[in-house]
Design an enzyme around this catalytic site. Structure first.
Site, PDB file in Angstrom:
ATOM      1  N   GLY A  61       4.777   1.124  -0.299  1.00 44.14           N
ATOM      2  CA  GLY A  61       5.543   0.704  -1.460  1.00 44.14           C
ATOM      3  C   GLY A  61       5.416  -0.771  -1.808  1.00 44.14           C
ATOM      4  O   GLY A  61       4.428  -1.420  -1.445  1.00 44.14           O
TER       5      GLY A  61
ATOM      6  N   ASP B 170      -4.419  -3.422  -8.413  1.00 38.61           N
ATOM      7  CA  ASP B 170      -4.629  -3.856  -9.804  1.00 38.61           C
ATOM      8  C   ASP B 170      -3.941  -2.899 -10.769  1.00 38.61           C
ATOM      9  O   ASP B 170      -3.397  -3.319 -11.794  1.00 38.61           O
ATOM     10  CB  ASP B 170      -6.128  -3.893 -10.118  1.00 38.61           C
ATOM     11  CG  ASP B 170      -6.858  -4.838  -9.183  1.00 38.61           C
ATOM     12  OD1 ASP B 170      -6.335  -5.938  -8.938  1.00 38.61           O
ATOM     13  OD2 ASP B 170      -7.927  -4.471  -8.687  1.00 38.61           O
TER      14      ASP B 170
ATOM     15  N   GLY C 243       0.817  -1.212   0.000  1.00 43.12           N
ATOM     16  CA  GLY C 243       0.000   0.000   0.000  1.00 43.12           C
ATOM     17  C   GLY C 243       0.846   1.255   0.000  1.00 43.12           C
ATOM     18  O   GLY C 243       1.770   1.395  -0.808  1.00 43.12           O
ATOM     19  N   GLU C 244       0.574   2.147   0.947  1.00 37.52           N
ATOM     20  CA  GLU C 244       1.315   3.412   0.954  1.00 37.52           C
ATOM     21  C   GLU C 244       2.775   3.238   1.359  1.00 37.52           C
ATOM     22  O   GLU C 244       3.543   4.199   1.366  1.00 37.52           O
ATOM     23  CB  GLU C 244       0.634   4.441   1.867  1.00 37.52           C
ATOM     24  CG  GLU C 244       0.682   4.082   3.321  1.00 37.52           C
ATOM     25  CD  GLU C 244       0.231   5.236   4.224  1.00 37.52           C
ATOM     26  OE1 GLU C 244       0.440   6.404   3.867  1.00 37.52           O
ATOM     27  OE2 GLU C 244      -0.317   4.950   5.293  1.00 37.52           O
TER      28      GLU C 244
HETATM   29  P1  AMP Z   1      -7.594  -3.673  -5.210  1.00 42.26           P
HETATM   30  O1  AMP Z   1      -8.007  -2.436  -4.464  1.00 42.26           O
HETATM   31  O2  AMP Z   1      -6.490  -3.450  -6.169  1.00 42.26           O
HETATM   32  O3  AMP Z   1      -7.401  -4.843  -4.335  1.00 42.26           O
HETATM   33  O4  AMP Z   1      -8.828  -4.053  -6.138  1.00 42.26           O
HETATM   34  C1  AMP Z   1     -10.131  -3.629  -5.932  1.00 42.26           C
HETATM   35  C2  AMP Z   1     -11.004  -4.190  -7.050  1.00 42.26           C
HETATM   36  O5  AMP Z   1     -11.075  -5.607  -6.897  1.00 42.26           O
HETATM   37  C3  AMP Z   1     -12.430  -3.662  -6.968  1.00 42.26           C
HETATM   38  O6  AMP Z   1     -12.696  -2.869  -8.104  1.00 42.26           O
HETATM   39  C4  AMP Z   1     -13.311  -4.909  -6.917  1.00 42.26           C
HETATM   40  O7  AMP Z   1     -14.346  -4.901  -7.867  1.00 42.26           O
HETATM   41  C5  AMP Z   1     -12.367  -6.060  -7.194  1.00 42.26           C
HETATM   42  N1  AMP Z   1     -12.612  -7.200  -6.286  1.00 42.26           N
HETATM   43  C6  AMP Z   1     -12.977  -7.161  -4.990  1.00 42.26           C
HETATM   44  N2  AMP Z   1     -13.107  -8.407  -4.491  1.00 42.26           N
HETATM   45  C7  AMP Z   1     -12.803  -9.260  -5.503  1.00 42.26           C
HETATM   46  C8  AMP Z   1     -12.744 -10.672  -5.623  1.00 42.26           C
HETATM   47  N3  AMP Z   1     -13.015 -11.488  -4.608  1.00 42.26           N
HETATM   48  N4  AMP Z   1     -12.382 -11.185  -6.821  1.00 42.26           N
HETATM   49  C9  AMP Z   1     -12.091 -10.373  -7.851  1.00 42.26           C
HETATM   50  N5  AMP Z   1     -12.129  -9.044  -7.815  1.00 42.26           N
HETATM   51  C10 AMP Z   1     -12.488  -8.475  -6.655  1.00 42.26           C
END
Ligand code: AMP
Length: 308
Positions: A210, A238, A207-208
Site C-alpha cells: 500500500g 508511476d 508496493g503490495e
Molecule cells: P516504476 O516501476 O513505477 O518504478 O517505474 C518503472 C519505469 O521507470 C520503467 O518503465 C522505466 O522505463 C522507468 N525508469 C527506470 N529507471 C529510470 C530512471 N533512472 N529514470 C527515469 N525513468 C526510469
C-alpha cells in the site's frame, strides 16, 4: 478542471519476472503517468524525449488517450532511453540490469506554450535538472507540484535532486528510496525529514503493502488491493502517481482530505497496471472497471467499530 503537465521518461523496457520475460516493450515514467492520468479526462501534456528508433504507434497510444504529445521531442539520429529490470520471487523488489540514458543525456525539456500556466505539474522520474527545467518554464506558479524520483538519481545527482525537492509541494517515493534519501529506517522519521527538505506532503509507496500519506502530524494509509494475478509490477509507482495527480487536477482541491481520495485512486489504478506486462492493462482501461475496483477497495477497508 486544472491543466496537467507531465514530465518523465518515455522508454523501451525489457522486463523479467517469475512469470516471463519481454523484449523491448513500451515503458517509461511519463508513459505510465500519462496513461493513468488520462482516466480523469483532464487536459494534460507529456514532456519527454525519444530517439528515431521509437515507433510512432507508441506515441499514438498517449495521443489517443488525449495526452498532448507536442512536448515529446524526437531526436531522429538518437536512441530512446532503455531500462531493463529483473524482479525477485516476491515481486516486491527488483534489480536494475541496465539503464541507458541515450537521448536523455542532452535533453532540454520544452513545455508547450498552452501548458505553461498549468495548475498541476507532475515531475515524473528523470534527471532532477530536467524536472527543475520544467518548473522554471511555468509562467504562473503551479498550484501543485508533485515530484517522483528513484535511487538512480539519488546515486548520481543528489545535490540537483535536493534542490528541486525544495520547490515541490508533494513527493511520491517508495519505501527503500525514502530510506536511502534520509538514512532513516523508520518511514515516519523518514517522512518528517523529507518534510524538512521542502515538500508539505510526502507519499511513501510500499508496493503490495500500500501507500502512506504524511502531512505535518497527520498520516493516512491505503492498502494495496489483494490481487489474484500479479504479472509485472513495472510502472506501478508511476501509475499510482498518475492517478494521484490526475484526480487532484480533475477536482482542483489540493487539501489533505482530498489527497486521501487521490491516494485511493492512485492505488486503484496501480492495481490494474500490475496485472499484465508493461502498459498493456492500462491501454484500454474503462471507467466501469475503475469504479468496480473502487467499490472493492471500499469494502476492503470499511468497518464499523463502537468505542466505549
Ligand atoms: P516504476 O516501476 O513505477 O518504478 O517505474 C518503472 C519505469 O521507470 C520503467 O518503465 C522505466 O522505463 C522507468 N525508469 C527506470 N529507471 C529510470 C530512471 N533512472 N529514470 C527515469 N525513468 C526510469
Amino acid at each position: 478542471m486544472s491543466k496537467l503537465v507531465i514530465v518523465g521518461t518515455v522508454a523501451f523496457d525489457a522486463i523479467e519476472t517469475p512469470f516471463g520475460k519481454t523484449d523491448e516493450i513500451l515503458g517509461g515514467a511519463a508513459t505510465y503517468i500519462g496513461l493513468s492520468a488520462s482516466n480523469f479526462h483532464v487536459d494534460s501534456a507529456a514532456v519527454s524525449v525519444v530517439g528515431g528508433d521509437f515507433p510512432q504507434e507508441y506515441l499514438d497510444l498517449l495521443k489517443n488517450r488525449n495526452v498532448n504529445i507536442d512536448g515529446v521531442e524526437i531526436v531522429k539520429d538518437g536512441k530512446t532511453f532503455f531500462w531493463s529490470g529483473k524482479y525477485h520471487n516476491d515481486m516486491n523488489s527488483r534489480d536494475t540490469l541496465a539503464t541507458e540514458l541515450n537521448v536523455l543525456e542532452h535533453f532540454n525539456p520544452i513545455v508547450p506554450e498552452d501548458y505553461k500556466d498549468s495548475e498541476v505539474v507532475m515531475l515524473g522520474n528523470l534527471h532532477p535538472l530536467v524536472q527543475q527545467g520544467v518548473l522554471d518554464q511555468m509562467t504562473t506558479k503551479p498550484k501543485l507540484a508533485i515530484l517522483d524520483t528513484m535511487n538512480f538519481w539519488m546515486d548520481i545527482a543528489l545535490d540537483d535532486l535536493l534542490s528541486v525537492i525544495k520547490n515541490v509541494d508533494v513527493i511520491t517515493i517508495n519505501d527503500e528510496e525514502a530510506r536511502q534519501l534520509t538514512g532513516e529506517y523508520s518511514l515516519v522519521v523518514a517522512a518528517r525529514k523529507i518534510h524538512d527538505m521542502g515538500p508539505k506532503y510526502v507519499v511513501i509507496k510500499k508496493g503490495e503493502h500500500g501507500a502512506l500519506l504524511f502531512h505535518n502530524d497527520n498520516v493516512f494509509y491505503a492498502p494495496a488491493l489483494p490481487l489474484e494475478e500479479v504479472f509485472d509490477p513495472t510502472g506501478a509507482g508511476d501509475t499510482f502517481a498518475g492517478g494521484f495527480a490526475g484526480y487532484l487536477a480533475k477536482t482542483g482541491d489540493f487539501s489533505f482530505e482530498n489527497m486521501k481520495t487521490a491516494v485511493i485512486y492512485g492505488s486503484t489504478l496501480a492495481s490494474f497496471c500490475v496485472e499484465k506486462f508493461g502498459t498493456e492493462r492500462m491501454q484500454n482501461l474503462t471507467d466501469k472497471e475503475i469504479y468496480k475496483r473502487l467499490d472493492q477497495f471500499k469494502s476492503l477497508t470499511q468497518f464499523d467499530i463502537e468505542l466505549a
